[in-house]
Scaffold this motif. Structure first.
Motif, PDB file in Angstrom:
ATOM      1  N   GLY A 172       0.798  -1.220   0.000  1.00 15.02           N
ATOM      2  CA  GLY A 172       0.000   0.000   0.000  1.00 15.02           C
ATOM      3  C   GLY A 172       0.830   1.269   0.000  1.00 15.02           C
ATOM      4  N   VAL A 173       2.164   1.135  -0.024  1.00  9.11           N
ATOM      5  CA  VAL A 173       3.044   2.309  -0.028  1.00  9.11           C
ATOM      6  C   VAL A 173       3.001   2.974  -1.405  1.00  9.11           C
ATOM      7  CG1 VAL A 173       5.436   3.099   0.182  1.00  9.11           C
ATOM      8  CG2 VAL A 173       4.549   1.375   1.754  1.00  9.11           C
ATOM      9  N   ILE A 174       2.940   4.298  -1.425  1.00  7.25           N
ATOM     10  CA  ILE A 174       2.886   5.063  -2.669  1.00  7.25           C
ATOM     11  C   ILE A 174       4.216   5.786  -2.855  1.00  7.25           C
ATOM     12  CG2 ILE A 174       1.701   6.902  -3.925  1.00  7.25           C
ATOM     13  CD1 ILE A 174      -0.747   6.280  -2.144  1.00  7.25           C
ATOM     14  N   ASP A 175       4.868   5.544  -3.971  1.00  5.56           N
ATOM     15  CA  ASP A 175       6.129   6.211  -4.303  1.00  5.56           C
ATOM     16  C   ASP A 175       5.846   7.323  -5.308  1.00  5.56           C
ATOM     17  OD1 ASP A 175       7.770   4.525  -2.722  1.00  5.56           O
ATOM     18  OD2 ASP A 175       7.663   2.981  -4.278  1.00  5.56           O
ATOM     19  N   ILE A 176       6.392   8.499  -5.025  1.00  3.51           N
ATOM     20  CA  ILE A 176       6.207   9.663  -5.892  1.00  3.51           C
ATOM     21  C   ILE A 176       7.587  10.248  -6.183  1.00  3.51           C
ATOM     22  CG2 ILE A 176       4.912  11.795  -6.236  1.00  3.51           C
ATOM     23  CD1 ILE A 176       3.289  11.058  -3.760  1.00  3.51           C
ATOM     24  N   ALA A 177       7.798  10.649  -7.428  1.00  4.61           N
ATOM     25  CA  ALA A 177       9.075  11.254  -7.813  1.00  4.61           C
ATOM     26  C   ALA A 177       8.827  12.316  -8.867  1.00  4.61           C
ATOM     27  CB  ALA A 177      10.049  10.194  -8.338  1.00  4.61           C
ATOM     28  N   VAL A 178       9.658  13.353  -8.840  1.00  4.37           N
ATOM     29  CA  VAL A 178       9.615  14.426  -9.835  1.00  4.37           C
ATOM     30  C   VAL A 178      11.044  14.653 -10.329  1.00  4.37           C
ATOM     31  CG1 VAL A 178       9.172  16.872 -10.242  1.00  4.37           C
ATOM     32  CG2 VAL A 178       7.587  15.536  -8.862  1.00  4.37           C
ATOM     33  N   GLU A 179      11.196  14.770 -11.636  1.00  3.39           N
ATOM     34  CA  GLU A 179      12.534  14.900 -12.242  1.00  3.39           C
ATOM     35  C   GLU A 179      12.603  16.162 -13.096  1.00  3.39           C
ATOM     36  OE1 GLU A 179      14.748  11.322 -13.805  1.00  3.39           O
ATOM     37  OE2 GLU A 179      14.410  12.378 -15.703  1.00  3.39           O
ATOM     38  N   THR A 180      13.532  17.068 -12.760  1.00 10.81           N
ATOM     39  CA  THR A 180      13.764  18.287 -13.540  1.00 10.81           C
ATOM     40  C   THR A 180      15.266  18.522 -13.675  1.00 10.81           C
ATOM     41  OG1 THR A 180      13.830  19.815 -11.649  1.00 10.81           O
ATOM     42  CG2 THR A 180      11.662  19.278 -12.552  1.00 10.81           C
ATOM     43  N   LYS A 181      15.608  19.616 -14.343  1.00  7.64           N
ATOM     44  CA  LYS A 181      17.026  19.957 -14.536  1.00  7.64           C
ATOM     45  C   LYS A 181      17.660  20.544 -13.280  1.00  7.64           C
ATOM     46  CE  LYS A 181      16.234  22.644 -18.048  1.00  7.64           C
ATOM     47  NZ  LYS A 181      16.452  23.557 -19.193  1.00  7.64           N
ATOM     48  N   TYR A 182      16.835  20.951 -12.308  1.00  8.51           N
ATOM     49  CA  TYR A 182      17.342  21.603 -11.101  1.00  8.51           C
ATOM     50  C   TYR A 182      16.955  20.777  -9.884  1.00  8.51           C
ATOM     51  CZ  TYR A 182      17.261  25.366 -14.543  1.00  8.51           C
ATOM     52  OH  TYR A 182      17.424  26.111 -15.679  1.00  8.51           O
ATOM     53  N   PRO A 183      17.918  20.387  -9.045  1.00 11.03           N
ATOM     54  CA  PRO A 183      17.601  19.541  -7.878  1.00 11.03           C
ATOM     55  C   PRO A 183      16.568  20.163  -6.946  1.00 11.03           C
ATOM     56  CG  PRO A 183      19.980  19.640  -8.243  1.00 11.03           C
ATOM     57  CD  PRO A 183      19.366  20.640  -9.173  1.00 11.03           C
ATOM     58  N   ASP A 184      16.762  21.448  -6.616  1.00  6.63           N
ATOM     59  CA  ASP A 184      15.851  22.089  -5.672  1.00  6.63           C
ATOM     60  C   ASP A 184      14.455  22.275  -6.272  1.00  6.63           C
ATOM     61  OD1 ASP A 184      15.224  23.049  -3.217  1.00  6.63           O
ATOM     62  OD2 ASP A 184      15.950  25.080  -3.573  1.00  6.63           O
ATOM     63  N   LEU A 185      14.379  22.509  -7.568  1.00  8.17           N
ATOM     64  CA  LEU A 185      13.077  22.633  -8.227  1.00  8.17           C
ATOM     65  C   LEU A 185      12.327  21.306  -8.166  1.00  8.17           C
ATOM     66  CD1 LEU A 185      11.021  24.231  -9.882  1.00  8.17           C
ATOM     67  CD2 LEU A 185      12.269  23.568 -11.951  1.00  8.17           C
ATOM     68  N   SER A 186      13.029  20.201  -8.354  1.00 10.00           N
ATOM     69  CA  SER A 186      12.385  18.882  -8.264  1.00 10.00           C
ATOM     70  C   SER A 186      11.772  18.679  -6.890  1.00 10.00           C
ATOM     71  CB  SER A 186      13.417  17.784  -8.551  1.00 10.00           C
ATOM     72  OG  SER A 186      13.951  17.900  -9.851  1.00 10.00           O
ATOM     73  N   ARG A 187      12.515  19.049  -5.846  1.00 11.41           N
ATOM     74  CA  ARG A 187      11.991  18.876  -4.492  1.00 11.41           C
ATOM     75  C   ARG A 187      10.793  19.797  -4.238  1.00 11.41           C
ATOM     76  NH1 ARG A 187      15.681  19.890   0.780  1.00 11.41           N
ATOM     77  NH2 ARG A 187      15.737  21.971  -0.160  1.00 11.41           N
ATOM     78  N   GLN A 188      10.865  21.020  -4.720  1.00 12.08           N
ATOM     79  CA  GLN A 188       9.772  21.955  -4.472  1.00 12.08           C
ATOM     80  C   GLN A 188       8.495  21.542  -5.206  1.00 12.08           C
ATOM     81  OE1 GLN A 188      10.288  26.140  -4.531  1.00 12.08           O
ATOM     82  NE2 GLN A 188      12.401  26.082  -3.780  1.00 12.08           N
ATOM     83  N   VAL A 189       8.629  21.062  -6.425  1.00 11.79           N
ATOM     84  CA  VAL A 189       7.444  20.601  -7.172  1.00 11.79           C
ATOM     85  C   VAL A 189       6.821  19.397  -6.463  1.00 11.79           C
ATOM     86  CG1 VAL A 189       6.640  19.612  -9.345  1.00 11.79           C
ATOM     87  CG2 VAL A 189       8.263  21.506  -9.377  1.00 11.79           C
ATOM     88  N   LEU A 190       7.656  18.499  -5.954  1.00  6.90           N
ATOM     89  CA  LEU A 190       7.140  17.337  -5.235  1.00  6.90           C
ATOM     90  C   LEU A 190       6.454  17.768  -3.938  1.00  6.90           C
ATOM     91  CD1 LEU A 190       6.772  14.358  -5.039  1.00  6.90           C
ATOM     92  CD2 LEU A 190       9.110  14.131  -4.194  1.00  6.90           C
ATOM     93  N   ASN A 191       7.044  18.738  -3.230  1.00  5.20           N
ATOM     94  CA  ASN A 191       6.385  19.277  -2.034  1.00  5.20           C
ATOM     95  C   ASN A 191       5.032  19.892  -2.376  1.00  5.20           C
ATOM     96  OD1 ASN A 191       7.837  18.843   0.398  1.00  5.20           O
ATOM     97  ND2 ASN A 191       9.458  20.189  -0.339  1.00  5.20           N
ATOM     98  N   SER A 192       4.961  20.545  -3.529  1.00  8.34           N
ATOM     99  CA  SER A 192       3.704  21.137  -3.970  1.00  8.34           C
ATOM    100  C   SER A 192       2.653  20.060  -4.214  1.00  8.34           C
ATOM    101  CB  SER A 192       3.936  21.962  -5.236  1.00  8.34           C
ATOM    102  OG  SER A 192       2.735  22.540  -5.687  1.00  8.34           O
ATOM    103  N   TYR A 193       3.049  18.938  -4.812  1.00 11.43           N
ATOM    104  CA  TYR A 193       2.124  17.822  -5.012  1.00 11.43           C
ATOM    105  C   TYR A 193       1.551  17.346  -3.670  1.00 11.43           C
ATOM    106  CZ  TYR A 193       2.409  16.496  -9.960  1.00 11.43           C
ATOM    107  OH  TYR A 193       2.271  16.451 -11.324  1.00 11.43           O
ATOM    108  N   LEU A 194       2.420  17.173  -2.672  1.00 17.63           N
ATOM    109  CA  LEU A 194       1.975  16.653  -1.384  1.00 17.63           C
ATOM    110  C   LEU A 194       1.058  17.649  -0.664  1.00 17.63           C
ATOM    111  CD1 LEU A 194       5.228  14.927  -0.054  1.00 17.63           C
ATOM    112  CD2 LEU A 194       3.348  13.953  -1.373  1.00 17.63           C
ATOM    113  N   SER A 195       1.392  18.945  -0.723  1.00 22.25           N
ATOM    114  CA  SER A 195       0.547  19.943  -0.073  1.00 22.25           C
ATOM    115  C   SER A 195      -0.822  20.039  -0.746  1.00 22.25           C
ATOM    116  CB  SER A 195       1.241  21.304  -0.078  1.00 22.25           C
ATOM    117  OG  SER A 195       1.415  21.778  -1.397  1.00 22.25           O
ATOM    118  N   GLU A 196      -0.862  19.918  -2.077  1.00 24.66           N
ATOM    119  CA  GLU A 196      -2.149  19.946  -2.785  1.00 24.66           C
ATOM    120  C   GLU A 196      -2.977  18.706  -2.475  1.00 24.66           C
ATOM    121  OE1 GLU A 196      -3.546  22.311  -4.470  1.00 24.66           O
ATOM    122  OE2 GLU A 196      -1.827  23.636  -4.130  1.00 24.66           O
TER     123      GLU A 196
END
Length: 377
Positions: A172-196
């Motif tokens: 039941g574990v859900i894995d989520i990943a976001v891949e971009t050219k910028y490391p910090d942007l990838s983390r921020q977009v993923l944080n945005s997914y979780l907050s939404e």
């Protein structure tokens, strides 16, 4: 008198084929594709090895240049723990055609992947402005600027391409990943997914308890109006019959009793609905799906793609195999031209050699012209 006549391998083969046809053969061997033994294939490849190596090396050099121009991409990852009751028979129900009833609890986290892929969540993530730093340089970007795209439909496709969401059916574990050219942007977009996702669970996702609370709220308002109307009717009737306490008219007493009974019923109904409404509100608060984060979005350090070494090896193997296939196909073409002795095919071969010398050389006979024979005429 003697005359020197030169026979090439093609002439000799054509002569032998004519002899077969004139001898009574009913099948033209020149129209059948030539067959190769393993030794003949190996010999052909060895004869053309220089061509195969040159083409493979050239393609690899070109691919290396292209791969060096492709920017590195960094992947931020997070994991969510399951919440809510999960249906152990979900897979069997799907096989039986009961996909819509595969969840025993509508607040289960099994719905999280579909919610994350929804258009409303994607639009919310796309609308945010992201502030981050890259190589000690502060940057501010909208994802529309990152993708260099303004079309909403294409933007949803772009963000879907950089997002990975997977549900492990066993745990039941859900894995989520976001891949971009910028490391910090990838983390921020993923944080945005979780907050939404959390916001959607709190304010938009409906549950049975919440629906029940809303229904009871409407019924309470309706009952309040009916109760006030009953009380007004009783008060109005009593005001118009002030001596009803001293009166002995059966109709008067009957009407008063009926109006009092109606007021009492509405009061009890109102009290019951009010109690149920308060309980339903508490249930609705407890029924909110809980998003439990196992691993917070990571800040990637190592690049996730492109895997240049693996891609280069794959390109080299594919190019080498394709070139070998081309060599064999060209040899089959050459032999068919030799057996059929078709002027049009011969002309096409000459045109290919003139336009593409490197490719045209593959159509040249691998052997030399046969020795000159002297024939007495």
């Amino acid at each position: 008198m003697s005359k020197r006549i030169t026979f090439t391998e093609s002439d000799q083969h054509t002569t032998s084929m004519d002899a077969i046809v004139n001898g009574g053969s009913h099948q033209s061997a020149g129209k059948l594709p030539p067959t190769y033994s393993a030794i003949e294939l190996i010999r052909l490849i060895l004869n053309r090895r220089r061509f195969v190596v040159v083409v493979t090396v050239a393609v690899c050099i070109l691919a290396t240049g292209v791969l060096l121009l492709v920017p590195n991409k960094y992947q931020s990852e997070a994991s969510l723990l399951p919440s809510g009751a999960q249906d152990k028979m979900a897979d069997l129900k799907r096989l039986a055609g009961f996909g819509a009833m595969s969840l025993s609890d509508e607040n289960s986290s099994e719905l999280f992947p579909e919610i994350l892929r929804s258009r409303s969540i994607q639009d919310s993530v796309l609308s945010k402005r992201y502030h981050f730093s890259h190589n000690n340089r502060p940057m501010t970007l909208l994802l529309s600027q990152y993708f260099d795209q303004e079309n909403p439909d294409k933007l949803r496709g772009e963000i879907d391409d950089i997002t990975y969401i997977a549900l492990d059916k066993k745990t039941g574990v859900i894995d989520i990943a976001v891949e971009t050219k910028y490391p910090d942007l990838s983390r921020q977009v993923l944080n945005s997914y979780l907050s939404e996702l959390e916001s959607f669970n709190l304010f938009a996702r409906r549950s049975a308890a919440r629906d029940n609370a809303q229904y009871l709220g409407k019924q309470i308002e309706k009952t309040r109006i009916e109760m006030a109307a009953a009380e007004d009717s009783l008060e109005s009737y009593q005001a118009s019959n002030r001596n009803w306490l001293e009166g002995s008219s059966p109709d008067l007493l009957k009407t008063i009793a009926r109006l009092q009974r109606e007021v009492e019923i509405q009061n009890k109904k109102y009290l019951y609905l009010t109690q149920e409404y308060e309980i339903a509100k508490l249930d609705a608060m407890k029924d909110v799906p809980i998003m439990r984060v196992l691993d917070e979005p990571s800040l990637p350090v190592e690049k996730a793609s492109p895997k240049r070494g693996l891609l280069l090896v794959t390109i080299a193997l594919v190019t080498a195999l394709s070139t070998i296939f081309g060599v064999v196909a060209a040899d089959i073409w050459r032999k068919r031209m030799a057996t059929q002795a078709d002027p049009e095919l011969s002309g096409l071969s000459e045109d290919l050699r003139a336009a593409f010398p490197l490719v045209g050389n593959l159509l040249q006979p691998s052997g030399k012209a046969s020795e000159v024979e002297e024939v007495n005429v």
